[in-house]
Every structure is written in structure tokens, then in C-alpha cells.
Motif scaffolding. Structure first.
Motif, PDB file in Angstrom:
ATOM      1  N   VAL A   8       0.848  -1.195   0.000  1.00  9.93           N
ATOM      2  CA  VAL A   8       0.000   0.000   0.000  1.00  9.93           C
ATOM      3  C   VAL A   8       0.884   1.245   0.000  1.00  9.93           C
ATOM      4  CG1 VAL A   8      -1.868   1.217   1.204  1.00  9.93           C
ATOM      5  CG2 VAL A   8      -1.705  -1.280   1.338  1.00  9.93           C
ATOM      6  N   ASP A   9       0.580   2.208  -0.869  1.00 12.52           N
ATOM      7  CA  ASP A   9       1.397   3.426  -0.901  1.00 12.52           C
ATOM      8  C   ASP A   9       0.856   4.466   0.071  1.00 12.52           C
ATOM      9  OD1 ASP A   9      -0.778   4.737  -2.073  1.00 12.52           O
ATOM     10  OD2 ASP A   9       0.114   4.831  -4.073  1.00 12.52           O
ATOM     11  N   HIS A  10       1.525   5.619   0.131  1.00 14.99           N
ATOM     12  CA  HIS A  10       1.171   6.648   1.117  1.00 14.99           C
ATOM     13  C   HIS A  10      -0.188   7.286   0.852  1.00 14.99           C
ATOM     14  CE1 HIS A  10       2.972   8.878  -2.209  1.00 14.99           C
ATOM     15  NE2 HIS A  10       2.342   9.949  -1.764  1.00 14.99           N
ATOM     16  N   GLU A  11      -0.754   7.059  -0.332  1.00 13.67           N
ATOM     17  CA  GLU A  11      -2.084   7.566  -0.648  1.00 13.67           C
ATOM     18  C   GLU A  11      -3.155   6.506  -0.468  1.00 13.67           C
ATOM     19  OE1 GLU A  11      -1.676   9.097  -4.620  1.00 13.67           O
ATOM     20  OE2 GLU A  11      -0.921  11.040  -3.895  1.00 13.67           O
ATOM     21  N   MET A  17       0.344  -3.506  -5.182  1.00 15.61           N
ATOM     22  CA  MET A  17       0.696  -4.878  -5.524  1.00 15.61           C
ATOM     23  C   MET A  17       0.030  -5.844  -4.563  1.00 15.61           C
ATOM     24  SD  MET A  17       2.704  -7.670  -4.495  1.00 15.61           S
ATOM     25  CE  MET A  17       3.782  -6.948  -3.288  1.00 15.61           C
ATOM     26  N   GLU A  18      -0.434  -6.969  -5.096  1.00 18.72           N
ATOM     27  CA  GLU A  18      -0.978  -8.041  -4.271  1.00 18.72           C
ATOM     28  C   GLU A  18      -0.365  -9.359  -4.701  1.00 18.72           C
ATOM     29  OE1 GLU A  18      -5.228  -8.105  -3.553  1.00 18.72           O
ATOM     30  OE2 GLU A  18      -5.393  -6.024  -4.251  1.00 18.72           O
ATOM     31  N   SER A  19      -0.141 -10.250  -3.725  1.00 21.75           N
ATOM     32  CA  SER A  19       0.455 -11.551  -4.043  1.00 21.75           C
ATOM     33  C   SER A  19      -0.236 -12.654  -3.258  1.00 21.75           C
ATOM     34  CB  SER A  19       1.954 -11.536  -3.721  1.00 21.75           C
ATOM     35  OG  SER A  19       2.160 -11.318  -2.338  1.00 21.75           O
ATOM     36  N   ARG A  20      -0.255 -13.849  -3.837  1.00 20.66           N
ATOM     37  CA  ARG A  20      -0.813 -15.039  -3.184  1.00 20.66           C
ATOM     38  C   ARG A  20       0.053 -16.220  -3.579  1.00 20.66           C
ATOM     39  NH1 ARG A  20      -4.726 -11.949  -5.353  1.00 20.66           N
ATOM     40  NH2 ARG A  20      -6.450 -11.207  -4.048  1.00 20.66           N
ATOM     41  N   ASP A  21       0.649 -16.885  -2.587  1.00 19.71           N
ATOM     42  CA  ASP A  21       1.564 -17.983  -2.895  1.00 19.71           C
ATOM     43  C   ASP A  21       1.456 -19.084  -1.857  1.00 19.71           C
ATOM     44  OD1 ASP A  21       3.334 -16.810  -5.162  1.00 19.71           O
ATOM     45  OD2 ASP A  21       3.403 -15.249  -3.608  1.00 19.71           O
ATOM     46  N   ALA A  22       1.775 -20.302  -2.286  1.00 22.36           N
ATOM     47  CA  ALA A  22       2.024 -21.374  -1.332  1.00 22.36           C
ATOM     48  C   ALA A  22       3.368 -21.066  -0.689  1.00 22.36           C
ATOM     49  CB  ALA A  22       2.053 -22.715  -2.043  1.00 22.36           C
ATOM     50  N   PHE A  23       3.419 -21.048   0.633  1.00 20.12           N
ATOM     51  CA  PHE A  23       4.637 -20.577   1.296  1.00 20.12           C
ATOM     52  C   PHE A  23       5.848 -21.429   0.935  1.00 20.12           C
ATOM     53  CE2 PHE A  23       7.645 -20.051   4.794  1.00 20.12           C
ATOM     54  CZ  PHE A  23       7.695 -18.667   4.871  1.00 20.12           C
ATOM     55  N   LEU A  24       5.653 -22.733   0.800  1.00 18.55           N
ATOM     56  CA  LEU A  24       6.772 -23.621   0.523  1.00 18.55           C
ATOM     57  C   LEU A  24       7.317 -23.457  -0.890  1.00 18.55           C
ATOM     58  CD1 LEU A  24       5.609 -26.875   2.351  1.00 18.55           C
ATOM     59  CD2 LEU A  24       7.205 -25.122   3.152  1.00 18.55           C
ATOM     60  N   SER A  25       6.592 -22.694  -1.732  1.00 11.22           N
ATOM     61  CA  SER A  25       7.076 -22.452  -3.092  1.00 11.22           C
ATOM     62  C   SER A  25       8.019 -21.250  -3.165  1.00 11.22           C
ATOM     63  CB  SER A  25       5.892 -22.224  -4.042  1.00 11.22           C
ATOM     64  OG  SER A  25       5.240 -20.979  -3.748  1.00 11.22           O
ATOM     65  N   LEU A  26       8.151 -20.499  -2.064  1.00  9.99           N
ATOM     66  CA  LEU A  26       9.013 -19.321  -2.070  1.00  9.99           C
ATOM     67  C   LEU A  26      10.482 -19.732  -2.115  1.00  9.99           C
ATOM     68  CD1 LEU A  26       7.348 -17.079   0.697  1.00  9.99           C
ATOM     69  CD2 LEU A  26       7.039 -16.923  -1.771  1.00  9.99           C
TER      70      LEU A  26
END
Length: 397
Positions: free
Chosen positions: A28-31, A36-45
């Protein structure tokens, strides 16, 4: 939750113990725009990226219980259909795969979180297979009957890195460094449901705040709907008011010192306990009486406590006194005393004036200079055997 239960959840934030199934994020920016939004399986990072997130999650569950980590309960209206608890349970049960619920969650934070710069909302879902414990406290991983399914949210400031120079290995030269947007350690966060008595507690939530005086009440009400506890700073102010109102004009240094000494003794006796030492009206009254507060002053104690703290309030001992320091302040002088040697300072009338007297049995340093050593050196240079003069320190109050 107590500190042992917090540590048990923190231990999951390692590659070997990881119970995280999914991670979602919103930048989230200052306004207040979602950039940006992200959705991932944690083990795929990637491994290095996962380690950075582990650090964030551990920090979200760190600090002092009652100061940085606050146990909150849901009032009855929040647990009614359509309340905040129901929304959080739906979000958890969705395992963060419902885009509509995620968007609503982000919107709640963006609407209520007061922060003038950029920030990153991180939300994870995890399922912890709670190991059983034998009578001597040893974990039995093959004796688990319960699964603790939870959400952990971290809100992290994002700031532009500082300008500077760097070394370019390809060109073998020093050049201007590219400034990046860096995700900092969390400012706020929460764990839901709470992990109480080593089990899931849907009636509670553990809230994290980096600064104890900045709880973000509006966000707590909008996102959690939980009962807001008294902040650590407010508890300390309440305790100070209670002392002043009870002692009145008869309050002196020795009496206030006695109260703090009694508190520190209780904290020391309680330090091995997982639960922070909480003091209700009855406990606090006993402390004042044990510290020598006159009976006539104690007659108004109950009234003073209820007016300043509340009838059913309790104060955490760690929030209202500091075991590591004891300060004495006048408009122009601040004296810092080792809490274990508060006896070195006493009050005395000198030439008709109320003064603080500091016993000096060893040496005095002034801006790093040992005063007695300096005097001894002068005596030796003149060939005399004069002993350093005894020094008395008087501070008028």
C-alpha cells in the motif's frame, strides 16, 4: 497467552518446523492505493525469501507481554453473527484462497490503519499439529490430538533505502547506489485465534505493537473488534496518579521508594512464572500497606483506585515499575540509582532546606574523572600524606 505459548508458536518459523500453508501480501502506498498483491504457497518461495519472512513473523511475536504483545478478548457483540470474529474465522477457514475475503480484509486495514508512508500487509495461514506433552514436560510428537489452525498478520513499513555509494564489481568502480524500497520489521500485527493453554482459543487474539504508546485503536476496533486493554504507558500513568492521590501531601521519597522496592521484590519472586504478574485492586492495596503507607491514607485507597484505574482493572507489575533503573528528578538534576541500592539516597533537612543526601563510600566520577584519584595525585605531588577529604553530596529539592 503466556510467554511459553508465544515461544511455542515462534518455533514454527523455521524451515524444519514450518507449518505455514499460504502467504498473501498487499503493498500500500502513502495515498492508500493498493500497488501490488500476491498469493503464494509458502513452501514455493525461494529459500532466502522465506528466511526474510520468518524474521518478520518472529518479530511479530516478540517483545514484552503486556507491553508489546497484548492479549485481547472479543466482546459479546463481536462474536454475534456478522461480527468481526465471524469474519476472521471465515478468512481463516478459507485458507486464504477466497479473493473477496482477502480484499475485504485489506480494505479494513487500509481504512483504519494510520500511517502516512508506504507499508506492506503480510497475512499467512498455518496449521500446527500440537504435540502432546508428558508429565515432565517432554513433547510427544506422536501423541497429538489437536490441530491449531491460525492466521498471523504483520504490517510492515516500507521505506526508501538511504542514498550512498557502492562498489560495482563488473566495472570495478565506485558509483551511486540504486535506492530500493525496503520492507522493515513489523509495526503492528496479530495472531488469531489465540493459542491459550496450548490450544485454540477463538475468543481471544494476540496483538503486537512495536510502540507501546501507539496501539492504533481505530484499527483494533475495525479489524479485530476486540476489547482494547489499557496500554503500558497508561498503566504507568495510572499507577503514578494512584500514588499521588493516596499519599497526598504526606508523600515523601522514602515512602515512594518503599512501594517500588516492594514491587521489585514481587517481580523477582515471580520472574520464573510464564504469566506476567498482574495486580488487581486487592493486590495493590496490600503493596501500599506493606510499604508503610499510613492507615489514614489507605482509607481512600479503594476510591482512588476505582477512579483512576477502574473497579475491575488490573495493572501489570512490569508496566508500572522498572526493575533496572530508579530515577530521581528535579527541574535541573536527574539522579539515576541502581534499584538494588536505593538505600544510598535519603532525605535530610540541611540548613533548614529539604535535601537528598547521597552516601559516598567508594569514589565519585565527574565527566569520567575520578575525583578522589585526582585529589590523591595532588597530595602526592606536594610530598604530603593527606588523605582525600570526605565528600558529602546534597541535592536540594
Amino acid at each position: 497467552m503466556n510467554k511459553k505459548e508465544v515461544l511455542e508458536i515462534r518455533k514454527q518459523f523455521t524451515p524444519a518446523n514450518c507449518a505455514i500453508t499460504r502467504i498473501c501480501g498487499c503493498y500500500v502506498d502513502h495515498e492508500k492505493n493498493k500497488k501490488m498483491e500476491s498469493r503464494d504457497a509458502f513452501l514455493s518461495l525461494p529459500e532466502e525469501e522465506a528466511f526474510k519472512y520468518f524474521d518478520i513473523f518472529k518479530k511479530t511475536m516478540s517483545g514484552t507481554m503486556g507491553r508489546n504483545m497484548l492479549n485481547m478478548e472479543f466482546p459479546l457483540d463481536s462474536e454475534m453473527p456478522g461480527g468481526t470474529q465471524e469474519f476472521l474465522l471465515k478468512l481463516r477457514d478459507s485458507k486464504l484462497e477466497d479473493d473477496e475475503l482477502l480484499e475485504e480484509f485489506y480494505d479494513k486495514i487500509i481504512e483504519s490503519y494510520i500511517y502516512e508512508e508506504n507499508y506492506y500487509i503480510v497475512l499467512i495461514h498455518a496449521m500446527y499439529d500440537i504435540p502432546g506433552k508428558s508429565s515432565d514436560g517432554i513433547e510427544m510428537f506422536d501423541a497429538s490430538d489437536n490441530v491449531y489452525e491460525y492466521l498471523l498478520c504483520s504490517i510492515c513499513p516500507v521505506a526508501l533505502s538511504k542514498p550512498g555509494l557502492c562498489y560495482n564489481a563488473e566495472d570495478n568502480r565506485i558509483q551511486d547506489r540504486i535506492r530500493d524500497w525496503i520492507v522493515d520489521k513489523p509495526d503492528k500485527g496479530f495472531l488469531f485465534p489465540a493459542f491459550t493453554d496450548r490450544n485454540m482459543d477463538i475468543h481471544g487474539v494476540l496483538y503486537y505493537t512495536k510502540k507501546s504508546e501507539d496501539l492504533q485503536e481505530q484499527m483494533i476496533e475495525t479489524v479485530l473488534g476486540a476489547k482494547l486493554p489499557m496500554s503500558a504507558d497508561t498503566q504507568k500513568e495510572t499507577f503514578q496518579m494512584l500514588i499521588e492521590d493516596t499519599l497526598g501531601e504526606e508523600g515523601d521519597y522514602e515512602m515512594v521508594r518503599n512501594i517500588h522496592e516492594t514491587l521489585n521484590e514481587m517481580i523477582e519472586e515471580h520472574k520464573e512464572e510464564p504469566e506476567p504478574l498482574a495486580l488487581d485492586q486487592t493486590d495493590m492495596k496490600k503493596i501500599f500497606e506493606k510499604s508503610g503507607v499510613p492507615n489514614e491514607n489507605m482509607e481512600s485507597f479503594d476510591k482512588n483506585f476505582e477512579e483512576t484505574a477502574g473497579e475491575k482493572a488490573s495493572l501489570l507489575a512490569s508496566n508500572i515499575t522498572e526493575a533496572r533503573k530508579f530515577n530521581i528528578e528535579t527541574p535541573d538534576v536527574i539522579i539515576k540509582v541502581n534499584p538494588e541500592r536505593m538505600d544510598l539516597v535519603e532525605t535530610r533537612v540541611v540548613d533548614g532546606r529539604q535535601c537528598l543526601v547521597i552516601a559516598v563510600d567508594d569514589h565519585i566520577e565527574v565527566n569520567g574523572v575520578n575525583v578522589r584519584t585526582l585529589k590523591s595525585g595532588k597530595a602526592g605531588s606536594s610530598g604530603g600524606t593527606e588523605e582525600p577529604a570526605e565528600i558529602e553530596n546534597f541535592q536540594e529539592i
